[in-house]
Write a protein that holds these residues in place. Structure first.
Motif, PDB file in Angstrom:
ATOM      1  N   ASN A  38      16.413  15.639   2.576  1.00 31.92           N
ATOM      2  CA  ASN A  38      15.228  15.709   3.447  1.00 31.92           C
ATOM      3  C   ASN A  38      14.538  14.356   3.551  1.00 31.92           C
ATOM      4  O   ASN A  38      14.412  13.640   2.551  1.00 31.92           O
ATOM      5  N   ALA A  39      14.070  14.046   4.776  1.00 29.09           N
ATOM      6  CA  ALA A  39      13.361  12.782   5.023  1.00 29.09           C
ATOM      7  C   ALA A  39      11.976  12.882   4.396  1.00 29.09           C
ATOM      8  O   ALA A  39      11.153  13.679   4.839  1.00 29.09           O
ATOM      9  N   ARG A  40      11.681  12.079   3.366  1.00 24.15           N
ATOM     10  CA  ARG A  40      10.429  12.283   2.617  1.00 24.15           C
ATOM     11  C   ARG A  40       9.542  11.064   2.448  1.00 24.15           C
ATOM     12  O   ARG A  40       8.363  11.192   2.151  1.00 24.15           O
ATOM     13  N   VAL A  41      10.115   9.862   2.559  1.00 21.39           N
ATOM     14  CA  VAL A  41       9.288   8.659   2.374  1.00 21.39           C
ATOM     15  C   VAL A  41       9.591   7.669   3.487  1.00 21.39           C
ATOM     16  O   VAL A  41      10.746   7.319   3.705  1.00 21.39           O
ATOM     17  N   SER A  42       8.549   7.246   4.203  1.00 17.70           N
ATOM     18  CA  SER A  42       8.735   6.223   5.233  1.00 17.70           C
ATOM     19  C   SER A  42       8.225   4.888   4.724  1.00 17.70           C
ATOM     20  O   SER A  42       7.169   4.817   4.084  1.00 17.70           O
ATOM     21  N   VAL A  43       9.003   3.858   5.008  1.00 17.46           N
ATOM     22  CA  VAL A  43       8.685   2.502   4.556  1.00 17.46           C
ATOM     23  C   VAL A  43       8.572   1.623   5.787  1.00 17.46           C
ATOM     24  O   VAL A  43       9.411   1.725   6.701  1.00 17.46           O
ATOM     25  N   ALA A  44       7.538   0.773   5.856  1.00 16.31           N
ATOM     26  CA  ALA A  44       7.371  -0.065   7.045  1.00 16.31           C
ATOM     27  C   ALA A  44       6.778  -1.413   6.642  1.00 16.31           C
ATOM     28  O   ALA A  44       6.053  -1.508   5.649  1.00 16.31           O
ATOM     29  N   ARG A  45       7.097  -2.441   7.416  1.00 16.70           N
ATOM     30  CA  ARG A  45       6.622  -3.795   7.100  1.00 16.70           C
ATOM     31  C   ARG A  45       5.562  -4.227   8.102  1.00 16.70           C
ATOM     32  O   ARG A  45       5.684  -3.975   9.301  1.00 16.70           O
ATOM     33  N   HIS A  46       4.557  -4.871   7.571  1.00 19.46           N
ATOM     34  CA  HIS A  46       3.492  -5.442   8.384  1.00 19.46           C
ATOM     35  C   HIS A  46       4.000  -6.762   8.949  1.00 19.46           C
ATOM     36  O   HIS A  46       4.791  -7.440   8.311  1.00 19.46           O
ATOM     37  N   THR A  47       3.582  -7.113  10.140  1.00 18.87           N
ATOM     38  CA  THR A  47       3.980  -8.411  10.662  1.00 18.87           C
ATOM     39  C   THR A  47       2.842  -9.051  11.419  1.00 18.87           C
ATOM     40  O   THR A  47       2.058  -8.368  12.065  1.00 18.87           O
ATOM     41  N   LYS A  48       2.783 -10.371  11.349  1.00 25.83           N
ATOM     42  CA  LYS A  48       1.692 -11.057  12.033  1.00 25.83           C
ATOM     43  C   LYS A  48       1.976 -11.234  13.520  1.00 25.83           C
ATOM     44  O   LYS A  48       1.122 -11.648  14.283  1.00 25.83           O
ATOM     45  N   PHE A  49       3.227 -10.951  13.947  1.00 29.02           N
ATOM     46  CA  PHE A  49       3.600 -11.257  15.326  1.00 29.02           C
ATOM     47  C   PHE A  49       3.200 -10.173  16.309  1.00 29.02           C
ATOM     48  O   PHE A  49       3.434 -10.285  17.493  1.00 29.02           O
ATOM     49  N   ILE A  74       0.886  -1.168   0.000  1.00 25.50           N
ATOM     50  CA  ILE A  74       0.000   0.000   0.000  1.00 25.50           C
ATOM     51  C   ILE A  74       0.919   1.212   0.000  1.00 25.50           C
ATOM     52  O   ILE A  74       1.872   1.277   0.787  1.00 25.50           O
ATOM     53  N   LEU A  75       0.656   2.131  -0.900  1.00 25.22           N
ATOM     54  CA  LEU A  75       1.483   3.337  -0.891  1.00 25.22           C
ATOM     55  C   LEU A  75       0.619   4.570  -1.134  1.00 25.22           C
ATOM     56  O   LEU A  75      -0.462   4.478  -1.722  1.00 25.22           O
ATOM     57  N   ALA A  76       1.081   5.687  -0.588  1.00 26.96           N
ATOM     58  CA  ALA A  76       0.279   6.910  -0.686  1.00 26.96           C
ATOM     59  C   ALA A  76       1.157   8.141  -0.612  1.00 26.96           C
ATOM     60  O   ALA A  76       2.163   8.166   0.111  1.00 26.96           O
ATOM     61  N   ASN A  77       0.750   9.130  -1.398  1.00 25.26           N
ATOM     62  CA  ASN A  77       1.279  10.482  -1.241  1.00 25.26           C
ATOM     63  C   ASN A  77       0.061  11.324  -0.870  1.00 25.26           C
ATOM     64  O   ASN A  77      -0.541  11.961  -1.722  1.00 25.26           O
ATOM     65  N   PRO A  78      -0.340  11.285   0.408  1.00 25.25           N
ATOM     66  CA  PRO A  78      -1.589  11.960   0.805  1.00 25.25           C
ATOM     67  C   PRO A  78      -1.368  13.457   1.035  1.00 25.25           C
ATOM     68  O   PRO A  78      -0.223  13.919   1.031  1.00 25.25           O
ATOM     69  N   ILE A 138      -5.515   2.093   9.212  1.00 26.73           N
ATOM     70  CA  ILE A 138      -6.326   1.075   8.530  1.00 26.73           C
ATOM     71  C   ILE A 138      -5.470   0.143   7.678  1.00 26.73           C
ATOM     72  O   ILE A 138      -5.885  -0.965   7.353  1.00 26.73           O
ATOM     73  N   ALA A 139      -4.249   0.600   7.348  1.00 27.69           N
ATOM     74  CA  ALA A 139      -3.410  -0.212   6.441  1.00 27.69           C
ATOM     75  C   ALA A 139      -3.185  -1.610   6.985  1.00 27.69           C
ATOM     76  O   ALA A 139      -3.181  -2.590   6.233  1.00 27.69           O
ATOM     77  N   LYS A 140      -3.020  -1.728   8.290  1.00 31.54           N
ATOM     78  CA  LYS A 140      -2.733  -3.044   8.876  1.00 31.54           C
ATOM     79  C   LYS A 140      -3.832  -4.053   8.561  1.00 31.54           C
ATOM     80  O   LYS A 140      -3.575  -5.234   8.408  1.00 31.54           O
ATOM     81  N   LEU A 161       3.991  -0.902   3.728  1.00 31.91           N
ATOM     82  CA  LEU A 161       3.324   0.403   3.630  1.00 31.91           C
ATOM     83  C   LEU A 161       4.377   1.468   3.341  1.00 31.91           C
ATOM     84  O   LEU A 161       5.408   1.530   4.033  1.00 31.91           O
ATOM     85  N   LEU A 162       4.125   2.289   2.329  1.00 32.25           N
ATOM     86  CA  LEU A 162       5.071   3.348   1.963  1.00 32.25           C
ATOM     87  C   LEU A 162       4.319   4.676   1.929  1.00 32.25           C
ATOM     88  O   LEU A 162       3.287   4.785   1.251  1.00 32.25           O
ATOM     89  N   LEU A 163       4.848   5.666   2.624  1.00 26.74           N
ATOM     90  CA  LEU A 163       4.153   6.953   2.726  1.00 26.74           C
ATOM     91  C   LEU A 163       5.086   8.114   2.411  1.00 26.74           C
ATOM     92  O   LEU A 163       6.168   8.225   3.011  1.00 26.74           O
ATOM     93  N   GLU A 164       4.639   8.973   1.496  1.00 23.19           N
ATOM     94  CA  GLU A 164       5.361  10.236   1.335  1.00 23.19           C
ATOM     95  C   GLU A 164       4.830  11.190   2.401  1.00 23.19           C
ATOM     96  O   GLU A 164       3.650  11.171   2.748  1.00 23.19           O
ATOM     97  N   HIS A 165       5.715  12.028   2.953  1.00 24.49           N
ATOM     98  CA  HIS A 165       5.289  13.004   3.955  1.00 24.49           C
ATOM     99  C   HIS A 165       6.208  14.216   3.890  1.00 24.49           C
ATOM    100  O   HIS A 165       7.196  14.222   3.138  1.00 24.49           O
ATOM    101  N   GLY A 166       5.903  15.212   4.719  1.00 26.21           N
ATOM    102  CA  GLY A 166       6.707  16.426   4.737  1.00 26.21           C
ATOM    103  C   GLY A 166       8.076  16.163   5.378  1.00 26.21           C
ATOM    104  O   GLY A 166       8.235  15.225   6.149  1.00 26.21           O
ATOM    105  N   TYR A 167       9.039  17.028   5.027  1.00 24.10           N
ATOM    106  CA  TYR A 167      10.412  16.837   5.515  1.00 24.10           C
ATOM    107  C   TYR A 167      10.491  16.861   7.053  1.00 24.10           C
ATOM    108  O   TYR A 167      11.396  16.286   7.646  1.00 24.10           O
ATOM    109  N   ASN A 168       9.495  17.527   7.691  1.00 25.34           N
ATOM    110  CA  ASN A 168       9.522  17.667   9.153  1.00 25.34           C
ATOM    111  C   ASN A 168       8.529  16.710   9.843  1.00 25.34           C
ATOM    112  O   ASN A 168       8.215  16.881  11.014  1.00 25.34           O
TER     113      ASN A 168
END
Ligand SMILES: C[S@@+](CC[C@H](N)C(=O)[O-])C[C@H]1O[C@@H](n2cnc3c(N)ncnc32)[C@H](O)[C@@H]1O
Length: 301
Positions: free
Chosen positions: A289-300, A202-206, A245-247, A256-263
């Motif tokens: 600048n920090a612009r995209v966060s990437v995270a992994r879903h886990t069943k644990f 799931i990815l978004a530039n909201p 809701i992504a989970k 899950l990959l999200l674009e966000h503001g540098y701050n």
């Protein structure tokens, strides 16, 4: 400063490329080299030649219909409208995308999101399900669909006008692995087509700017749809909603990959961890600048 526009050759039907450019360049306000670039790109587009060939053949005649269109477009640029809206398209991921005032003009920074999705450890030739939230002109989802014909892309937006633009872009790129869906983020979202295992990516530039953001006034942003830009809760409301809701919709090995503001890196990272995501990392743009966060879903968790 804005000036009145007059045809430089009122008495004649014929005007050359170099005369047209010289005429349009007089209306420059602000950055002279940017204005020259925009005018040249515009004229090249109007008469259907490359920017380089304007200089190679400066005496080429600009036909009267082309002139009328060029003059009208110069008028719009002179009023501050972004070049992409005036010419009606932009380049993203080396592909051509139609844009109009219903959609955000795609930013080069957003290519980071596409590159990050393509670099994930997921099967590249299998039919995996991908969800692009807030697709706008479609740049993110359609670039992935183009790169990975085996991936099935669902692209969501709550703007019917934006989805029309995305549909035109999907057609122009000849893509048949994309479905466009109207909805409020995940509301009414059908399950992935091939399985009910959830989405693999799931990815978004909201929208993530605050109403008070200084960039919103006096810049090209003021021409762009506000619903694409601004979010409540200091710009975090949509980011948090998507994370929450992504989970429920992600595959057990999903990302899950999200674009966000540098701050917004810390706020996004903390919320991802609180929500049970793991392997959270942040990617930086060319300016660091920090612009995209990437995270992994886990069943644990
Ligand atoms: C920042 S723009 C991104 C557009 C495109 N993905 C890009 O990167 O250029 C955010 C998009 O989210 C859409 N959007 C805003 N709120 C939404 C909601 N509640 N549900 C679905 N889409 C929404 C807007 O219409 C807009 O197209």
């Amino acid at each position: 400063m804005k000036k009145n526009l007059h045809h430089p050759a009122e008495s004649s039907d014929e005007i050359s490329v170099s005369e047209s450019l010289a005429w349009a360049k007089k209306f420059q306000f602000g950055d002279a080299s940017l204005w020259s670039l925009e005018i040249e790109l515009l004229l090249g587009e109007v008469i259907g030649v490359s920017r380089e060939s304007l200089y190679a053949w400066p005496n080429r005649v600009v036909k009267s219909a082309q002139w009328a269109l060029f003059a009208d477009c110069v008028k719009r640029l002179n009023a501050g409208e972004p070049l992409e809206y005036v010419i009606g398209f932009c380049e993203f991921w080396s592909l051509k995308f139609k844009v109009n005032s219903s959609v955000l003009i795609p930013r080069p920074d957003t290519e980071l999101l596409v590159g990050a999705a393509l670099a994930l450890p997921v099967p590249t030739h299998e039919q995996i399900e991908v969800l692009d939230l807030g697709t706008g002109s479609g740049v993110v989802g359609l670039s992935l669909a183009y790169e990975k014909p085996s991936w099935q892309i669902s692209a969501v937006d709550n703007s019917p006008a934006a989805l029309e633009v995305a549909a035109d872009n999907a057609r122009a790129l000849g893509l048949n692995n994309v479905r466009l869906l109207e909805g409020d983020w995940y509301k009414n979202l059908p399950l992935p087509i091939e399985s009910n295992d959830g989405y693999r990516i799931i990815l978004a530039n909201p929208p993530y700017l605050t109403k008070e953001d200084a960039h919103l006034s006096g810049s090209s942003l003021s021409w762009e749809p506000i619903r694409a830009l601004v979010s409540e809760n200091n710009g975090f409301a949509d980011l948090y909603r998507i994370i929450r809701i992504a989970k429920k919709l992600l595959n057990l090995e999903g990302w899950l990959l999200l674009e966000h503001g540098y701050n917004q890196r810390v706020g996004v990272e903390n919320f991802l961890l609180e929500s049970g995501f793991v392997d959270v990392k942040c990617l930086r743009d060319v300016a660091g600048n920090a612009r995209v966060s990437v995270a992994r879903h886990t069943k644990f968790i």
